[in-house]
Motif scaffolding. Structure first.
Motif, PDB file in Angstrom:
ATOM      1  N   THR A   1     100.810  14.193 -57.798  1.00 22.83           N
ATOM      2  CA  THR A   1     102.238  13.858 -57.818  1.00 22.83           C
ATOM      3  C   THR A   1     102.772  13.810 -59.250  1.00 22.83           C
ATOM      4  O   THR A   1     103.962  14.040 -59.472  1.00 22.83           O
ATOM      5  N   LEU A   2     101.899  13.517 -60.222  1.00 24.14           N
ATOM      6  CA  LEU A   2     102.313  13.507 -61.624  1.00 24.14           C
ATOM      7  C   LEU A   2     102.408  14.915 -62.194  1.00 24.14           C
ATOM      8  O   LEU A   2     103.388  15.275 -62.852  1.00 24.14           O
ATOM      9  N   LEU A   3     101.376  15.702 -61.956  1.00 28.37           N
ATOM     10  CA  LEU A   3     101.280  17.029 -62.574  1.00 28.37           C
ATOM     11  C   LEU A   3     101.895  18.133 -61.721  1.00 28.37           C
ATOM     12  O   LEU A   3     102.179  19.219 -62.224  1.00 28.37           O
ATOM     13  N   GLY A   4     102.092  17.853 -60.409  1.00 29.05           N
ATOM     14  CA  GLY A   4     102.602  18.881 -59.513  1.00 29.05           C
ATOM     15  C   GLY A   4     101.470  19.778 -59.034  1.00 29.05           C
ATOM     16  O   GLY A   4     100.358  19.752 -59.553  1.00 29.05           O
ATOM     17  N   GLY A   5     101.758  20.581 -58.015  1.00 32.42           N
ATOM     18  CA  GLY A   5     100.753  21.503 -57.502  1.00 32.42           C
ATOM     19  C   GLY A   5     101.160  22.051 -56.149  1.00 32.42           C
ATOM     20  O   GLY A   5     102.203  21.699 -55.583  1.00 32.42           O
ATOM     21  N   LYS A   6     100.334  22.945 -55.621  1.00 34.81           N
ATOM     22  CA  LYS A   6     100.586  23.563 -54.317  1.00 34.81           C
ATOM     23  C   LYS A   6      99.596  22.979 -53.299  1.00 34.81           C
ATOM     24  O   LYS A   6      98.404  22.873 -53.571  1.00 34.81           O
ATOM     25  N   VAL A   7     100.130  22.638 -52.117  1.00 34.85           N
ATOM     26  CA  VAL A   7      99.323  22.007 -51.081  1.00 34.85           C
ATOM     27  C   VAL A   7      99.582  22.710 -49.755  1.00 34.85           C
ATOM     28  O   VAL A   7     100.736  22.953 -49.394  1.00 34.85           O
ATOM     29  N   ASP A   8      98.524  23.054 -49.008  1.00 34.10           N
ATOM     30  CA  ASP A   8      98.665  23.658 -47.688  1.00 34.10           C
ATOM     31  C   ASP A   8      98.868  22.566 -46.642  1.00 34.10           C
ATOM     32  O   ASP A   8      98.119  21.585 -46.588  1.00 34.10           O
ATOM     33  N   ILE A   9      99.901  22.749 -45.808  1.00 29.59           N
ATOM     34  CA  ILE A   9     100.195  21.779 -44.749  1.00 29.59           C
ATOM     35  C   ILE A   9     100.341  22.525 -43.420  1.00 29.59           C
ATOM     36  O   ILE A   9     100.629  23.725 -43.385  1.00 29.59           O
ATOM     37  N   PRO A  10     100.161  21.820 -42.277  1.00 28.56           N
ATOM     38  CA  PRO A  10     100.281  22.480 -40.977  1.00 28.56           C
ATOM     39  C   PRO A  10     101.736  22.586 -40.522  1.00 28.56           C
ATOM     40  O   PRO A  10     102.559  21.708 -40.794  1.00 28.56           O
ATOM     41  N   THR A  11     102.067  23.674 -39.838  1.00 30.10           N
ATOM     42  CA  THR A  11     103.345  23.833 -39.137  1.00 30.10           C
ATOM     43  C   THR A  11     103.035  24.395 -37.758  1.00 30.10           C
ATOM     44  O   THR A  11     101.880  24.708 -37.452  1.00 30.10           O
TER      45      THR A  11
ATOM     46  N   LEU B   1     103.136  24.220 -49.543  1.00 30.86           N
ATOM     47  CA  LEU B   1     104.208  23.375 -50.067  1.00 30.86           C
ATOM     48  C   LEU B   1     104.053  23.223 -51.567  1.00 30.86           C
ATOM     49  O   LEU B   1     102.978  22.894 -52.072  1.00 30.86           O
ATOM     50  N   ASN B   2     105.124  23.471 -52.291  1.00 30.37           N
ATOM     51  CA  ASN B   2     105.118  23.322 -53.744  1.00 30.37           C
ATOM     52  C   ASN B   2     105.610  21.922 -54.112  1.00 30.37           C
ATOM     53  O   ASN B   2     106.768  21.573 -53.891  1.00 30.37           O
ATOM     54  N   VAL B   3     104.711  21.106 -54.647  1.00 32.92           N
ATOM     55  CA  VAL B   3     105.047  19.741 -55.048  1.00 32.92           C
ATOM     56  C   VAL B   3     105.393  19.739 -56.533  1.00 32.92           C
ATOM     57  O   VAL B   3     104.534  20.021 -57.374  1.00 32.92           O
ATOM     58  N   PRO B   4     106.649  19.440 -56.889  1.00 31.47           N
ATOM     59  CA  PRO B   4     107.040  19.440 -58.309  1.00 31.47           C
ATOM     60  C   PRO B   4     106.320  18.330 -59.074  1.00 31.47           C
ATOM     61  O   PRO B   4     105.913  17.319 -58.495  1.00 31.47           O
ATOM     62  N   GLU B   5     106.192  18.516 -60.367  1.00 30.34           N
ATOM     63  CA  GLU B   5     105.599  17.460 -61.175  1.00 30.34           C
ATOM     64  C   GLU B   5     106.514  16.240 -61.211  1.00 30.34           C
ATOM     65  O   GLU B   5     107.724  16.346 -61.008  1.00 30.34           O
ATOM     66  N   LEU B   6     105.904  15.091 -61.438  1.00 23.79           N
ATOM     67  CA  LEU B   6     106.599  13.811 -61.481  1.00 23.79           C
ATOM     68  C   LEU B   6     107.319  13.496 -60.166  1.00 23.79           C
ATOM     69  O   LEU B   6     108.442  12.958 -60.139  1.00 23.79           O
ATOM     70  N   THR B   7     106.678  13.848 -59.047  1.00 23.18           N
ATOM     71  CA  THR B   7     107.229  13.520 -57.733  1.00 23.18           C
ATOM     72  C   THR B   7     106.870  12.081 -57.379  1.00 23.18           C
ATOM     73  O   THR B   7     105.701  11.704 -57.357  1.00 23.18           O
ATOM     74  N   SER B   8     107.885  11.280 -57.103  1.00 24.33           N
ATOM     75  CA  SER B   8     107.650   9.870 -56.781  1.00 24.33           C
ATOM     76  C   SER B   8     107.053   9.721 -55.389  1.00 24.33           C
ATOM     77  O   SER B   8     107.362  10.488 -54.471  1.00 24.33           O
ATOM     78  N   SER B   9     106.211   8.703 -55.258  1.00 25.79           N
ATOM     79  CA  SER B   9     105.678   8.392 -53.930  1.00 25.79           C
ATOM     80  C   SER B   9     106.825   7.946 -53.029  1.00 25.79           C
ATOM     81  O   SER B   9     107.684   7.161 -53.425  1.00 25.79           O
ATOM     82  N   GLY B  10     106.868   8.461 -51.818  1.00 29.79           N
ATOM     83  CA  GLY B  10     107.971   8.162 -50.896  1.00 29.79           C
ATOM     84  C   GLY B  10     109.016   9.256 -50.848  1.00 29.79           C
ATOM     85  O   GLY B  10     109.925   9.208 -50.013  1.00 29.79           O
ATOM     86  N   THR B  11     108.906  10.248 -51.724  1.00 30.54           N
ATOM     87  CA  THR B  11     109.848  11.370 -51.716  1.00 30.54           C
ATOM     88  C   THR B  11     109.706  12.156 -50.410  1.00 30.54           C
ATOM     89  O   THR B  11     108.591  12.444 -49.962  1.00 30.54           O
ATOM     90  N   VAL B  12     110.842  12.486 -49.782  1.00 24.42           N
ATOM     91  CA  VAL B  12     110.836  13.261 -48.545  1.00 24.42           C
ATOM     92  C   VAL B  12     111.262  14.693 -48.851  1.00 24.42           C
ATOM     93  O   VAL B  12     112.341  14.917 -49.401  1.00 24.42           O
ATOM     94  N   MET B  13     110.411  15.637 -48.521  1.00 27.05           N
ATOM     95  CA  MET B  13     110.699  17.057 -48.738  1.00 27.05           C
ATOM     96  C   MET B  13     111.002  17.694 -47.383  1.00 27.05           C
ATOM     97  O   MET B  13     110.207  17.591 -46.443  1.00 27.05           O
ATOM     98  N   ARG B  14     112.175  18.306 -47.274  1.00 30.18           N
ATOM     99  CA  ARG B  14     112.629  18.907 -46.014  1.00 30.18           C
ATOM    100  C   ARG B  14     112.382  20.415 -46.035  1.00 30.18           C
ATOM    101  O   ARG B  14     112.832  21.116 -46.950  1.00 30.18           O
TER     102      ARG B  14
END
Length: 369
Positions: free
Chosen positions: A279-289, A296-309
């Motif tokens: 969540t600090l450095l960012g990264g790519k994560v595979d999630i199920p659909t 899913l591309n997680v931006p750096e410095l993403t706060s815990s509790g952030t909702v990505m739509r």
């Protein structure tokens, strides 16, 4: 009469089905029909319920009434009709065939019944409910005897017209009371309201005209059906004992939960736990659909509790091409334990970053002063 509450007039809820509205109307019309009810207020009450059904019984007028408060949104002049002339219109003929049988005003006076509904349930997987599926289900139901075609008579021919009711299935009883002469109509007891006298019974159903049978029915469950909803198949229920129409088959759906995704309406939700470093450095994560893996591309410095739509990755809406979304809640996870080396590096990192980088924490400290 745009300000009238037609639902209250018929005594039904605003979410009442077409059958419930029709049933309520039939019941009230029998109660207040001027030929059956001689009280002074009956005629006015009958006119009022007739007006209500002229709107709620017509899908287009009902839609206008629900949205605009009137069946005629163009003129806002209130519901059209409602007088006694509308009573004899085509939309009411099937509902009042049994009422008019008392007065000889319809072409078919025989009793017409509706068979009982059949209620059953089925289990669907999460994916089957989301994408839709077809299943064959076997039910035990009452069906018309094929040998006698529901007549109860051998070869569907060995019967005669009932002499008591002349084949109508109905007889009238006249009774003199202190208040005048009362005419009552009921099913003919001689022929059991069938209008027929059986000479020789059908050997397959023993003269009943119906039998119990196991039937396999192909059921198509639409994409987007949800847990707890009921699919109604009209006419797939039990056949009536006498002449009439079949009841319905009601199938209550139970949907198994997904191991990760949670459905709320047409949207899907999931909690995604990530190492706090990601969540600090960012990264790519595979999630199920529903369609498979999504990166899913997680931006750096993403706060815990952030909702990505993620748009259009939810469930298809019933009878529509639109879909809901997938909402991913990011949750930062800290390590379970720290060794001396890791702890030393984290302390060094904390000193480098400094408390001034944490805006919400500093606001908190200011409020504490």
């Amino acid at each position: 009469m745009a300000n009238k509450d037609y639902y209250s007039v018929l005594g039904v809820d605003k979410n009442a089905s077409e059958d419930e509205i029709k049933s309520a109307y039939r019941r009230l019309a029998k109660k207040y029909h001027p030929d059956l009810n001689k009280t002074p207020e009956a005629a006015e009450k009958f006119k009022e319920i007739n007006e209500a059904y002229s709107v709620l019984g017509d899908p287009k007028k009902k839609a206008n009434y629900d949205q605009f408060g009137t069946a005629d949104p163009a003129g806002f002049g209130g519901a059209q009709g409602g007088g006694f002339g509308d009573f004899f219109g085509g939309g009411f003929s099937d509902i009042f065939s049994d009422i008019f049988s008392a007065f000889g005003g319809r072409e078919n006076n025989k009793v017409r019944e509706r068979g009982q509904d059949i209620n059953t349930s089925i289990n669907l997987t999460f994916e089957e409910a989301c994408f839709g599926c077809e299943k064959n289900i076997t039910i035990s139901k009452i069906v018309k005897c094929e040998q006698c075609k529901g007549t109860g008579a051998k070869n569907a021919k060995e019967f005669s017209v009932c002499p008591e009711c002349n084949g109508t299935g109905r007889v009238r009883y006249q009774q003199n009371t202190l208040f005048g002469t009362t005419i009552r109509e009921a099913g003919c007891p001689k022929c059991n309201a069938t209008g027929k006298i059986i000479k020789e019974k059908c050997s397959y159903c023993n003269g009943k005209g119906y039998e119990k049978s196991n039937k396999s029915i192909k059921v198509k469950f639409p994409a987007g059906i949800d847990d707890g909803q009921t699919l109604r198949m009209r006419g797939e229920g039990n056949a009536p004992v006498r002449e009439g129409i079949n009841g319905d088959l009601n199938i209550k759906v139970s949907v198994a939960p997904h191991k990760i995704l949670v459905r709320k309406g047409n949207d899907l939700y999931m909690d995604l736990y990530l190492p706090f470093t990601t969540t600090l450095l960012g990264g790519k994560v595979d999630i199920p659909t529903l369609e498979g893996v999504y990166t899913l591309n997680v931006p750096e410095l993403t706060s815990s509790g952030t909702v990505m739509r993620i748009k259009n990755k939810g469930v298809k809406m019933l009878n529509r091409e639109s879909r809901g979304d997938l909402l991913v809640t990011i949750k930062a996870e800290v390590p379970k334990n720290l060794d001396k080396q890791v702890k030393s590096k984290l302390e060094e990192l904390a000193n480098v970053i400094g408390d001034s980088s944490y805006i919400k924490y500093n606001n908190f400290l200011k409020k504490m002063k």
